[in-house]
Design a protein around this motif. Structure first.
Motif, PDB file in Angstrom:
ATOM      1  N   ILE A 103       0.424  -1.578  -0.136  1.00 21.86           N
ATOM      2  CA  ILE A 103       0.070  -0.234   0.149  1.00 21.86           C
ATOM      3  C   ILE A 103       0.758   1.254   0.009  1.00 21.86           C
ATOM      4  O   ILE A 103       0.982   1.950  -0.849  1.00 21.86           O
ATOM      5  N   VAL A 104       1.974   1.284   1.312  1.00 18.14           N
ATOM      6  CA  VAL A 104       3.305   2.942   1.015  1.00 18.14           C
ATOM      7  C   VAL A 104       3.580   2.765  -0.340  1.00 18.14           C
ATOM      8  O   VAL A 104       3.558   4.013  -0.978  1.00 18.14           O
ATOM      9  N   ALA A 105       4.017   1.604  -1.023  1.00 17.10           N
ATOM     10  CA  ALA A 105       4.843   1.495  -2.036  1.00 17.10           C
ATOM     11  C   ALA A 105       3.836   2.634  -3.140  1.00 17.10           C
ATOM     12  O   ALA A 105       4.211   3.183  -4.161  1.00 17.10           O
ATOM     13  N   THR A 106       2.683   1.808  -3.231  1.00 19.88           N
ATOM     14  CA  THR A 106       1.703   2.208  -4.112  1.00 19.88           C
ATOM     15  C   THR A 106       1.598   3.605  -3.811  1.00 19.88           C
ATOM     16  O   THR A 106       1.537   4.751  -4.936  1.00 19.88           O
ATOM     17  N   VAL A 107       1.252   4.243  -2.523  1.00 23.22           N
ATOM     18  CA  VAL A 107       1.333   5.704  -2.785  1.00 23.22           C
ATOM     19  C   VAL A 107       1.950   6.554  -2.849  1.00 23.22           C
ATOM     20  O   VAL A 107       1.720   7.346  -3.989  1.00 23.22           O
ATOM     21  N   ILE A 108       3.931   6.089  -3.004  1.00 23.01           N
ATOM     22  CA  ILE A 108       4.704   6.326  -2.362  1.00 23.01           C
ATOM     23  C   ILE A 108       4.695   6.459  -3.884  1.00 23.01           C
ATOM     24  O   ILE A 108       4.325   8.287  -5.092  1.00 23.01           O
ATOM     25  N   ALA A 109       4.648   5.555  -5.459  1.00 17.65           N
ATOM     26  CA  ALA A 109       4.332   5.395  -6.895  1.00 17.65           C
ATOM     27  C   ALA A 109       3.321   7.029  -7.712  1.00 17.65           C
ATOM     28  O   ALA A 109       4.479   6.980  -8.031  1.00 17.65           O
ATOM     29  N   LEU A 110       2.942   7.246  -6.600  1.00 17.60           N
ATOM     30  CA  LEU A 110       1.266   7.167  -7.753  1.00 17.60           C
ATOM     31  C   LEU A 110       1.862   8.037  -7.371  1.00 17.60           C
ATOM     32  O   LEU A 110       1.525   9.609  -8.027  1.00 17.60           O
ATOM     33  N   GLY A 111       2.005   9.750  -5.787  1.00 14.55           N
ATOM     34  CA  GLY A 111       2.598  10.684  -5.600  1.00 14.55           C
ATOM     35  C   GLY A 111       3.792  10.886  -6.644  1.00 14.55           C
ATOM     36  O   GLY A 111       4.264  12.330  -6.976  1.00 14.55           O
ATOM     37  N   VAL A 112       4.564   9.920  -6.765  1.00  9.14           N
ATOM     38  CA  VAL A 112       5.919  10.202  -7.412  1.00  9.14           C
ATOM     39  C   VAL A 112       5.600  10.972  -9.549  1.00  9.14           C
ATOM     40  O   VAL A 112       5.923  12.150  -9.798  1.00  9.14           O
ATOM     41  N   LEU A 113       4.143   9.978  -9.756  1.00  6.96           N
ATOM     42  CA  LEU A 113       4.469  10.530 -10.461  1.00  6.96           C
ATOM     43  C   LEU A 113       3.066  10.996 -11.137  1.00  6.96           C
ATOM     44  O   LEU A 113       3.460  11.899 -12.499  1.00  6.96           O
ATOM     45  N   PHE A 114       2.472  11.239 -10.379  1.00 10.72           N
ATOM     46  CA  PHE A 114       1.446  12.477 -10.615  1.00 10.72           C
ATOM     47  C   PHE A 114       1.380  13.666  -9.865  1.00 10.72           C
ATOM     48  O   PHE A 114       0.699  14.729 -10.089  1.00 10.72           O
ATOM     49  N   LEU A 115       1.727  13.561  -8.287  1.00  9.57           N
ATOM     50  CA  LEU A 115       1.625  14.833  -7.608  1.00  9.57           C
ATOM     51  C   LEU A 115       3.018  15.681  -7.104  1.00  9.57           C
ATOM     52  O   LEU A 115       3.096  17.216  -7.210  1.00  9.57           O
ATOM     53  N   PHE A 116       3.782  14.836  -6.810  1.00 11.25           N
ATOM     54  CA  PHE A 116       5.131  15.667  -6.532  1.00 11.25           C
ATOM     55  C   PHE A 116       6.141  14.858  -7.578  1.00 11.25           C
ATOM     56  O   PHE A 116       7.324  14.774  -7.383  1.00 11.25           O
ATOM     57  N   ALA A 117       6.253  15.559  -8.449  1.00 11.87           N
ATOM     58  CA  ALA A 117       6.749  14.783  -9.981  1.00 11.87           C
ATOM     59  C   ALA A 117       8.119  15.242 -10.327  1.00 11.87           C
ATOM     60  O   ALA A 117       7.701  16.488 -10.137  1.00 11.87           O
ATOM     61  N   PRO A 141      11.821  17.021 -11.531  1.00 12.73           N
ATOM     62  CA  PRO A 141      11.351  18.170 -13.119  1.00 12.73           C
ATOM     63  C   PRO A 141      12.017  17.108 -14.325  1.00 12.73           C
ATOM     64  O   PRO A 141      11.519  17.921 -15.455  1.00 12.73           O
ATOM     65  N   THR A 142      12.622  16.416 -14.376  1.00  9.59           N
ATOM     66  CA  THR A 142      12.605  15.294 -15.291  1.00  9.59           C
ATOM     67  C   THR A 142      12.528  14.143 -15.540  1.00  9.59           C
ATOM     68  O   THR A 142      12.882  14.000 -13.725  1.00  9.59           O
ATOM     69  N   PRO A 143      12.454  13.830 -16.022  1.00 12.06           N
ATOM     70  CA  PRO A 143      11.771  12.008 -16.363  1.00 12.06           C
ATOM     71  C   PRO A 143      12.736  11.016 -16.002  1.00 12.06           C
ATOM     72  O   PRO A 143      12.384  10.384 -15.333  1.00 12.06           O
ATOM     73  N   SER A 144      14.271  11.417 -15.863  1.00 19.30           N
ATOM     74  CA  SER A 144      15.327  10.487 -15.962  1.00 19.30           C
ATOM     75  C   SER A 144      14.813  10.304 -14.532  1.00 19.30           C
ATOM     76  O   SER A 144      15.328   8.828 -13.622  1.00 19.30           O
ATOM     77  N   ARG A 145      14.738  11.877 -13.571  1.00 23.77           N
ATOM     78  CA  ARG A 145      14.620  11.555 -11.878  1.00 23.77           C
ATOM     79  C   ARG A 145      13.390  10.502 -11.781  1.00 23.77           C
ATOM     80  O   ARG A 145      13.502  10.718 -10.279  1.00 23.77           O
ATOM     81  N   THR A 146      12.705  10.991 -12.445  1.00 24.27           N
ATOM     82  CA  THR A 146      11.609   9.766 -11.879  1.00 24.27           C
ATOM     83  C   THR A 146      11.719   8.799 -11.563  1.00 24.27           C
ATOM     84  O   THR A 146      11.128   7.787 -10.874  1.00 24.27           O
ATOM     85  N   ALA A 147      12.510   8.791 -13.283  1.00 25.38           N
ATOM     86  CA  ALA A 147      13.042   6.506 -13.281  1.00 25.38           C
ATOM     87  C   ALA A 147      13.864   6.089 -11.988  1.00 25.38           C
ATOM     88  O   ALA A 147      13.238   5.321 -11.825  1.00 25.38           O
ATOM     89  N   VAL A 148      14.811   7.364 -11.989  1.00 25.56           N
ATOM     90  CA  VAL A 148      15.958   6.903 -10.712  1.00 25.56           C
ATOM     91  C   VAL A 148      14.975   6.623  -9.018  1.00 25.56           C
ATOM     92  O   VAL A 148      15.266   6.043  -8.895  1.00 25.56           O
ATOM     93  N   SER A 149      13.900   7.800  -8.964  1.00 27.28           N
ATOM     94  CA  SER A 149      13.093   7.688  -7.241  1.00 27.28           C
ATOM     95  C   SER A 149      12.288   6.266  -8.127  1.00 27.28           C
ATOM     96  O   SER A 149      12.078   5.305  -6.607  1.00 27.28           O
ATOM     97  N   LEU A 150      11.531   6.182  -9.266  1.00 24.20           N
ATOM     98  CA  LEU A 150      11.263   4.668  -9.086  1.00 24.20           C
ATOM     99  C   LEU A 150      12.349   2.821  -8.979  1.00 24.20           C
ATOM    100  O   LEU A 150      11.281   2.059  -8.385  1.00 24.20           O
ATOM    101  N   ALA A 151      12.751   4.127  -9.471  1.00 25.14           N
ATOM    102  CA  ALA A 151      13.947   2.262  -9.339  1.00 25.14           C
ATOM    103  C   ALA A 151      14.523   2.098  -7.842  1.00 25.14           C
ATOM    104  O   ALA A 151      14.637   0.934  -7.665  1.00 25.14           O
TER     105      ALA A 151
END
Length: 400
Positions: A13-27, A29-39
């Motif tokens: 549950i917590v991992a899903t919430v964090i992933a949604l926040g990173v993707l849609f709410l607190f993305a 500045p760059t797609p590469s950072r988004t990919a690194v954070s999700l990784a």
């Protein structure tokens, strides 16, 4: 502590919430950072699934704690460096470090490592300037303090629960021992009761049978045919009484005669001893018209039976006086006096006789007195209170 399945649900549950926040709410500045954070998030979840999950519940392999701590610290540091929102991963990292570490020392040490990784992640993400250092240090210090406080509190609750479980186990074991001792005591009391009943019923009746059989044999040898026949008839009747007593014992009921009136039961018992011809027995039941409960009848009849048996076998009495009194409230008294050889009441006796009577009367809440002198006969007195008076005495005795 939470089970593996509950931790699985929490992590998912917590991992899903964090992933949604990173993707849609607190993305970031760059797609590469988004990919690194999700990784980094995937790395943390994988570390939990492969290494940490098996250490949530004991037994725990020693290598799993440092391995999971390393994976968690790397994932948190990289994630925070890529996206500030990934600091939310601390909400999983800190509790899991305390659970898997399973000690205060490891919990505090692991929390310090996670806080250090957060500090490093902030520096990586924002640069090594003064503002980043202050922000990273502030975040790390506050999160570390909070994690240690919550961890110590949870550890104390867990220890308290374990202590209660230990005490409960000890209490359960103690209750089992008490139950076993109670069963043993109950069995012992039942054996003593059966011994008294056998002594007061079958043993006495069989002793009478021996006496009658000896008399019948002697009369037969002397040619007293009619007298021998009468004695044999008495033997038959006494044997039937013994059979009835044995059946009563098997049925765990006292071998009390089945006459509705207590006085009739006393007269029957006295008549049996009169038939043995040892002593003249005078019976006074004029004051025995009241009704008695079955237990009181048992006690009085057993005491009377034992007293008459002692007068016949041991005292060699020529005359025995028996008086029974029953009041309207249900109290009763028995007096048996003989002119036999007497004895010293203080001297220790062998057998169940007086001790059995004294114990039986005491269990019924009554009083038992014996007055005897060598050469001057014996007087025995039994007094049993009413059931109502017994209850009043118990309440009065227990009052402050």
């Amino acid at each position: 502590m939470l089970s593996e399945r509950r931790w699985d649900a929490i992590v998912a549950i917590v991992a899903t919430v964090i992933a949604l926040g990173v993707l849609f709410l607190f993305a970031p500045p760059t797609p590469s950072r988004t990919a690194v954070s999700l990784a980094a998030l995937v790395l943390f979840v994988a570390g939990y699934a492969v290494v940490g999950r098996a250490a949530v519940e004991p037994p725990r392999a020693a290598w799993r704690y440092p391995a999971f701590l390393s994976v968690a610290a790397v994932a948190v540091g990289i994630g925070v460096g890529a996206a500030p929102f990934m600091a939310m991963l601390q909400t999983l990292a800190y509790p899991l470090v305390w659970v898997i570490g399973d000690s205060r020392r490891r919990g505090i040490g692991g929390s310090a490592v996670i806080a250090g990784s957060v500090f490093v992640g902030v520096i990586i993400g924002n640069g090594a300037d003064a503002d980043s250092v202050v922000a990273g240090a502030t975040t790390a210090v506050f999160s570390l303090a909070f994690a240690i406080a919550i961890g110590l509190w949870i550890a104390r609750i867990a220890e308290y629960g374990e202590e209660r479980e230990r005490l409960l186990s000890e209490l359960t074991a103690a209750q089992g021992q008490v139950e076993a001792l109670s069963r043993e005591r109950g069995a012992s009391a039942e054996r003593e009761r059966l011994a008294r009943d056998i002594h007061d019923t079958l043993a006495q009746t069989l002793a009478g049978l021996v006496i009658f059989a000896e008399r019948a044999g002697r009369q037969s040898r002397e040619g007293q045919t009619d007298a021998a026949a009468a004695t044999i008839a008495t033997v038959e009747q006494v044997a039937r009484d013994a059979l009835a007593e044995a059946r009563a014992l098997v049925a765990r009921t006292a071998a009390v005669p089945r006459e509705p009136a207590f006085a009739a039961a006393v007269e029957r018992l006295v008549e049996r001893f009169r038939a043995q011809g040892h002593a003249a027995i005078e019976l006074d039941t004029a004051d025995a018209a009241g009704e008695l409960d079955r237990e009181t009848q048992v006690v009085l009849l057993r005491c009377l039976q034992e007293a008459l048996s002692n007068a016949a076998k041991h005292a060699a009495a020529d005359r025995v006086q028996v008086r029974v009194r029953v009041d309207a409230a249900g109290g009763a008294a028995l007096e048996v006096a003989d002119d036999g050889r007497g004895f010293e009441p203080a001297s220790p006796g062998a057998g169940f006789g007086l001790d059995g009577m004294r114990e039986r009367v005491a269990l019924a809440g009554g009083t038992f007195e014996v007055d005897s002198t060598a050469g001057r006969g014996t007087s025995l007195r039994v007094h049993l209170p009413t059931a109502r008076q017994d209850a009043v005495d118990d309440v009065s005795g227990g009052a402050p």
